[in-house]
Design an enzyme around this catalytic site. Structure first.
Site, PDB file in Angstrom:
ATOM      1  N   ARG A   1       2.700   3.440  -1.705  1.00 32.72           N
ATOM      2  CA  ARG A   1       3.441   2.451  -0.925  1.00 32.72           C
ATOM      3  C   ARG A   1       4.645   3.128  -0.285  1.00 32.72           C
ATOM      4  O   ARG A   1       5.342   3.919  -0.914  1.00 32.72           O
ATOM      5  CB  ARG A   1       3.908   1.280  -1.804  1.00 32.72           C
ATOM      6  CG  ARG A   1       2.779   0.343  -2.237  1.00 32.72           C
ATOM      7  CD  ARG A   1       2.237  -0.444  -1.060  1.00 32.72           C
ATOM      8  NE  ARG A   1       1.232  -1.438  -1.442  1.00 32.72           N
ATOM      9  CZ  ARG A   1      -0.066  -1.247  -1.393  1.00 32.72           C
ATOM     10  NH1 ARG A   1      -0.549  -0.069  -1.018  1.00 32.72           N
ATOM     11  NH2 ARG A   1      -0.907  -2.210  -1.725  1.00 32.72           N
TER      12      ARG A   1
ATOM     13  N   GLU B   1       5.860  -0.543   7.332  1.00 31.83           N
ATOM     14  CA  GLU B   1       4.579  -0.622   8.061  1.00 31.83           C
ATOM     15  C   GLU B   1       4.338  -2.051   8.570  1.00 31.83           C
ATOM     16  O   GLU B   1       4.683  -3.014   7.894  1.00 31.83           O
ATOM     17  CB  GLU B   1       3.416  -0.237   7.129  1.00 31.83           C
ATOM     18  CG  GLU B   1       3.383   1.197   6.703  1.00 31.83           C
ATOM     19  CD  GLU B   1       2.241   1.459   5.702  1.00 31.83           C
ATOM     20  OE1 GLU B   1       1.358   0.588   5.553  1.00 31.83           O
ATOM     21  OE2 GLU B   1       2.258   2.509   5.055  1.00 31.83           O
TER      22      GLU B   1
ATOM     23  N   HIS C   1      -1.790   5.160   6.531  1.00 32.24           N
ATOM     24  CA  HIS C   1      -2.181   4.383   5.356  1.00 32.24           C
ATOM     25  C   HIS C   1      -3.704   4.269   5.258  1.00 32.24           C
ATOM     26  O   HIS C   1      -4.261   3.174   5.118  1.00 32.24           O
ATOM     27  CB  HIS C   1      -1.542   2.997   5.396  1.00 32.24           C
ATOM     28  CG  HIS C   1      -1.475   2.333   4.054  1.00 32.24           C
ATOM     29  ND1 HIS C   1      -0.546   1.376   3.739  1.00 32.24           N
ATOM     30  CD2 HIS C   1      -2.227   2.480   2.932  1.00 32.24           C
ATOM     31  CE1 HIS C   1      -0.723   0.947   2.500  1.00 32.24           C
ATOM     32  NE2 HIS C   1      -1.752   1.616   1.982  1.00 32.24           N
TER      33      HIS C   1
END
Length: 374
Positions: free
Chosen positions: A208, A237, A254
């Protein structure tokens, strides 16, 4: 029944349509009115499942997320509303382990170093961290695990101290985003921690984005004091700190866990949980939906060394192609999401059978389908 799914959950239509109408929507822009008559909801990490989203979902009985992370789901609310919930822990652990392995070998080539004997601190010893640990050991690295929550439960007896983490040659992060409680991970690597790292180290984040304070990391990088950076996740994000991207050795949007097999596992796990929760007949045809890989077998001559493993991993997964696409198209939120939505098919190491006379244990531990050449 009506099943609403994120349009980026692979094979959802093929697997779920046997139970009713399947409506595929953009997960980031999903609206409460679209759930008004839904019986089940399947999402990914881009969809906050909260009171606002569920305000009109009066007949919803099940929510599933085809991801390992659950911080985007208000589970207390679901419990209050008597809505069953399931996630897909471990579904993409192999893919993330292979992403980090590929990136590590690429970094070692860049620095003309051997990974043999180098220390790697894996922060988070769950499904993903465990998969990486197995591969790092196969590369001859000294593996250190750091996971205070699992250590407290007696599930990670060899957990090292955080000071040992900060001094490792490689630091790889594999924890959920947790802002409160006894073991928060939000900004686990803030200015104070980042200042203790050296340019000779490697810092990898494939969990994360907010586990690292991106602004603090940028300041370190601007001064030439940051480790070699391999970053798949970003604070804020789909908006990213563009200046930080320039300092990363490998930067991706990601997608570390985005193997075809990993996505399939996520869909299958949530589907099985949905069938159990809603008392449906479980008929999973996911195995038949996987296409044949472009390359199924490869032969290696001689012993397998680091250079061969670097080429082998990048033959299966061209990590630098992801890096190039991200730098060109993913620095704006819309482009970031588009790259994830239209991600090319990526197979796991196990899809390739490697024929070799040597190093069966190492190749198998890395995840390749090894066959001895007799």
């Amino acid at each position: 029944m009506k099943i609403v799914v994120d349009e980026n959950i692979p094979f959802a239509q093929q697997i779920l349509s046997q139970h009713g109408e399947v409506v595929a929507l953009d997960g980031r822009t999903m609206q409460p009115s679209q759930l008004r008559d839904a019986d089940a909801l399947l999402v990914r990490s881009v969809t906050p499942v909260n009171a606002q989203l569920l305000s009109e979902a009066k007949q919803l009985k099940f929510v599933g997320t085809a991801t390992i992370g659950t911080d985007h789901v208000d589970q207390a609310l679901l419990k209050k509303l008597a809505i069953s919930f399931a996630s897909a822990p471990g579904c993409n652990a192999i893919a993330v382990g292979e992403y980090v392995t590929t990136a590590l070998l690429a970094a070692a080539t860049e620095r003309q170093q051997s990974l043999q004997g180098q220390s790697i601190a894996i922060v988070g010893a769950g499904n993903t961290g465990s998969q990486l640990a197995k591969r790092a050991k196969a590369l001859g690295m000294q593996v250190m695990l750091y996971d205070p929550p699992l250590q407290q439960q007696g599930l990670c007896e060899q957990s090292v101290s955080f000071e040992q983490v900060l001094s490792a040659d490689v630091i790889s992060l594999h924890v959920p985003s947790i802002k409160n409680g006894e073991f928060p991970t939000y900004h686990m690597f803030a200015q104070e921690q980042l200042q203790q790292l050296k340019p000779s180290q490697i810092l990898i984040n494939a969990c994360r984005g907010d586990v690292i304070d991106n602004q603090a990391l940028l300041k370190q990088a601007e001064q030439g004091l940051s480790p070699l950076l391999i970053l798949d996740v970003w604070e804020g994000e789909p908006a990213v700190l563009k200046e930080l991207v320039d300092y990363a050795f490998i930067a991706t949007p990601h997608i570390a866990g985005y193997s075809l097999e990993g996505k399939m596992r996520g869909t299958s796990m949530v589907y099985q949980a949905m069938c159990q929760a809603l008392n449906l007949d479980y008929q999973d045809n996911s195995d038949s939906l996987l296409s044949q890989p472009d390359f199924q077998q490869l032969s290696l001559n001689g012993r397998v060394n680091q250079a061969k493993l670097t080429k082998l991993t990048q033959f299966i997964y061209d990590i630098f192609a992801d890096d190039r696409r991200f730098r060109r198209f993913g620095l704006q939120p819309q482009g970031f999401d588009r790259l994830r939505k239209n991600y090319p098919q990526r197979r796991e190491f196990s899809s390739l059978q490697v024929v070799s006379q040597h190093d069966q244990v190492a190749l198998s531990a890395l995840g390749f389908n090894h066959q001895e050449n007799k």
